[in-house]
Design a protein around this motif. Structure first.
Motif, PDB file in Angstrom:
ATOM      1  N   GLY A 275       0.818  -1.199   0.000  1.00  0.00           N
ATOM      2  CA  GLY A 275       0.000   0.000   0.000  1.00  0.00           C
ATOM      3  C   GLY A 275       0.855   1.254   0.000  1.00  0.00           C
ATOM      4  O   GLY A 275       1.978   1.256   0.502  1.00  0.00           O
ATOM      5  N   GLU A 276       0.298   2.329  -0.542  1.00  0.00           N
ATOM      6  CA  GLU A 276       1.072   3.567  -0.689  1.00  0.00           C
ATOM      7  C   GLU A 276       1.458   4.181   0.661  1.00  0.00           C
ATOM      8  O   GLU A 276       2.546   4.731   0.819  1.00  0.00           O
ATOM      9  N   MET A 277       0.573   4.090   1.660  1.00  0.00           N
ATOM     10  CA  MET A 277       0.852   4.765   2.929  1.00  0.00           C
ATOM     11  C   MET A 277       2.039   4.144   3.647  1.00  0.00           C
ATOM     12  O   MET A 277       2.861   4.861   4.235  1.00  0.00           O
ATOM     13  N   LYS A 278       2.149   2.828   3.610  1.00  0.00           N
ATOM     14  CA  LYS A 278       3.306   2.183   4.240  1.00  0.00           C
ATOM     15  C   LYS A 278       4.597   2.575   3.532  1.00  0.00           C
ATOM     16  O   LYS A 278       5.642   2.757   4.172  1.00  0.00           O
ATOM     17  N   VAL A 279       4.527   2.709   2.217  1.00  0.00           N
ATOM     18  CA  VAL A 279       5.700   3.150   1.449  1.00  0.00           C
ATOM     19  C   VAL A 279       6.114   4.564   1.875  1.00  0.00           C
ATOM     20  O   VAL A 279       7.294   4.851   2.052  1.00  0.00           O
ATOM     21  N   VAL A 280       5.121   5.429   2.063  1.00  0.00           N
ATOM     22  CA  VAL A 280       5.406   6.798   2.515  1.00  0.00           C
ATOM     23  C   VAL A 280       6.074   6.792   3.884  1.00  0.00           C
ATOM     24  O   VAL A 280       7.102   7.444   4.098  1.00  0.00           O
ATOM     25  N   LEU A 281       5.489   6.061   4.824  1.00  0.00           N
ATOM     26  CA  LEU A 281       5.997   6.054   6.198  1.00  0.00           C
ATOM     27  C   LEU A 281       7.419   5.494   6.276  1.00  0.00           C
ATOM     28  O   LEU A 281       8.307   6.107   6.906  1.00  0.00           O
ATOM     29  N   VAL A 282       7.639   4.351   5.649  1.00  0.00           N
ATOM     30  CA  VAL A 282       8.969   3.728   5.700  1.00  0.00           C
ATOM     31  C   VAL A 282      10.024   4.649   5.102  1.00  0.00           C
ATOM     32  O   VAL A 282      11.111   4.834   5.661  1.00  0.00           O
ATOM     33  N   ASN A 283       9.695   5.277   3.986  1.00  0.00           N
ATOM     34  CA  ASN A 283      10.702   6.090   3.303  1.00  0.00           C
ATOM     35  C   ASN A 283      10.884   7.469   3.927  1.00  0.00           C
ATOM     36  O   ASN A 283      11.948   8.068   3.779  1.00  0.00           O
ATOM     37  N   LEU A 284       9.877   7.982   4.613  1.00  0.00           N
ATOM     38  CA  LEU A 284      10.092   9.190   5.423  1.00  0.00           C
ATOM     39  C   LEU A 284      11.121   8.919   6.513  1.00  0.00           C
ATOM     40  O   LEU A 284      12.012   9.738   6.773  1.00  0.00           O
ATOM     41  N   PHE A 285      10.999   7.757   7.146  1.00  0.00           N
ATOM     42  CA  PHE A 285      11.949   7.393   8.199  1.00  0.00           C
ATOM     43  C   PHE A 285      13.352   7.201   7.616  1.00  0.00           C
ATOM     44  O   PHE A 285      14.343   7.694   8.165  1.00  0.00           O
ATOM     45  N   ILE A 286      13.439   6.488   6.485  1.00  0.00           N
ATOM     46  CA  ILE A 286      14.746   6.260   5.851  1.00  0.00           C
ATOM     47  C   ILE A 286      15.376   7.585   5.423  1.00  0.00           C
ATOM     48  O   ILE A 286      16.580   7.803   5.597  1.00  0.00           O
ATOM     49  N   ALA A 287      14.571   8.488   4.866  1.00  0.00           N
ATOM     50  CA  ALA A 287      15.085   9.787   4.432  1.00  0.00           C
ATOM     51  C   ALA A 287      15.627  10.587   5.608  1.00  0.00           C
ATOM     52  O   ALA A 287      16.690  11.229   5.507  1.00  0.00           O
TER      53      ALA A 287
END
Length: 398
Positions: A275-287
């Protein structure tokens, strides 16, 4: 089947237009420092020119998005490409600094009339389930334009410092002509036509009440983070490690190339599975982690790795946010895309200005501040999702 082929052809034309629009911005990046010397200007003027471009995007993006809902996408895209082309040519013909600012303002205006209608057009020609793939392909075209543009600009500058601007302008006008003949027209629905067009202030106030408002905040924050990183990276590695322009180009190109590959081949499976939201959350943290780790990286290979991780994370966030906003916007695709671009422009406007001030104060501070604000955005998005929209944690929004 015929309609599917027509939609696919339209998507490819839209990708080409976005590639030209973003490439025309990237093509002038390596030329600007030397070009501004002609006018006796330097870094401060460059920062103000970037802010002027972003200001015009911020002001006109919601207007363009709303107009595309009322009158259709095609004509606005063509108008934006023509204005962008003429602005680039005017920049190359400028003989005074005020002319540079006027040309960049119209360049931002033209860009505002390209991106929101194109994003809304993608929503028009893709199904609900294919929306993420379409936005990913559009994001790949953007990344490819940013990646290839500087290399082309450096090569064209060997002819003259003015030549990259003329080339970028001509490419945008050619794209407008091709769009006129090849891009199909989409008719807005009756409900879209009936919508009253508010001014910018009212649209920004209205955005707070939209179901995708937090997505707009994420777009603002991560655009700020990218601008923060890109504005100071060359200064940081030059001052700390004495890197050459060639070294800096490798850092940017490798990250951009990896981002293109991810958006073309990996992002759709990620959306389908998580899902798009999990992708957003994970990559905000990685960024947030990677922008901080750049302070501790030493050696070209390690810096390249960290920079590529940051670039890839932000590359994944953009189409994921675009897709979520598009899915939540329902019939107001143009309006939502305009707000999306406006919030992105706001981040692009504030980011370089603040990053420059922070860098002059302490060269490490832009990255520390960037890490903090990206991490804060991660927690905001996580809390909002869990409390207000837990269904977004699933792959299918329906």
């Amino acid at each position: 089947m015929t309609q599917q082929k027509s939609n696919k052809a339209a998507l490819y034309i839209l990708m080409f237009n976005m590639f030209i629009a973003m490439g025309s911005i990237g093509i002038i990046i390596p030329v600007m420092p030397e070009y501004l010397k002609i006018f006796g200007a330097a870094g401060q003027v460059l920062g103000m020119l970037i802010a002027t471009f972003a200001l015009a995007q911020f002001v006109f993006s919601p207007i363009a998005g709303n107009l595309s809902d009322q009158y259709g996408r095609k004509n606005l895209i063509i108008f934006g490409l023509i204005v962008t082309g003429l602005a680039q040519i005017s920049f190359g013909l400028s003989t005074d600094i005020w002319m540079l600012f006027l040309a960049r303002f119209f360049g931002g205006l033209g860009s505002a009339f390209i991106a929101p209608p194109i994003m809304a057009f993608v929503a028009d020609v893709t199904t609900y389930e294919e929306r993420g793939k379409g936005m990913g392909m559009l994001g790949a075209a953007m990344s490819l334009g940013f990646m290839i543009g500087p290399g082309i600009g450096g090569f064209l500058a060997k002819v003259s410092l003015h030549f990259p601007f003329y080339t970028a302008g001509a490419a945008a006008i050619i794209a407008a002509i091709l769009s006129f003949f090849l891009l199909p027209s989409t008719k807005p629905s009756t409900s879209q036509k009936a919508q009253k067009q508010d001014n910018l202030a009212k649209q920004m106030v209205r955005s707070v009440k939209m179901p995708y408002f937090v997505m707009l905040i994420i777009m603002l924050v991560f655009s700020f983070g990218i601008a923060n990183f890109q504005t100071t990276l060359s200064l940081f590695v030059t001052e700390k490690f004495n890197y050459t322009p060639g070294d800096i180009a490798i850092l940017l190109v490798v990250g951009g190339a990896f981002g293109v590959v991810v958006q073309m081949f990996i992002i759709t499976p990620l959306f389908n599975r998580y899902g798009e939201m999990k992708v957003v959350l994970v990559n905000l943290f990685i960024a947030s982690v990677s922008i901080y780790l750049i302070l501790f990286a030493s050696g070209f290979a390690l810096i390249l790795l960290v920079a590529t991780i940051f670039s890839t994370a932000t590359t994944l966030i953009r189409p994921a946010v675009n897709t979520l906003i598009s899915k939540l916007a329902e019939t107001e695709q143009g309006f939502a895309a305009g707000l999306n671009n406006a919030y992105m422009s706001l981040g692009n406007m504030i980011g370089p200005a603040l990053a420059g001030v922070l860098f002059d104060w302490n060269m490490n501070s832009p990255y520390i501040f960037g890490a903090i604000i990206l991490l804060a955005c991660f927690f905001l998005a996580l809390i909002w999702t869990l409390k207000k929209a837990p269904h977004l944690m699933q792959p299918d929004l329906k």
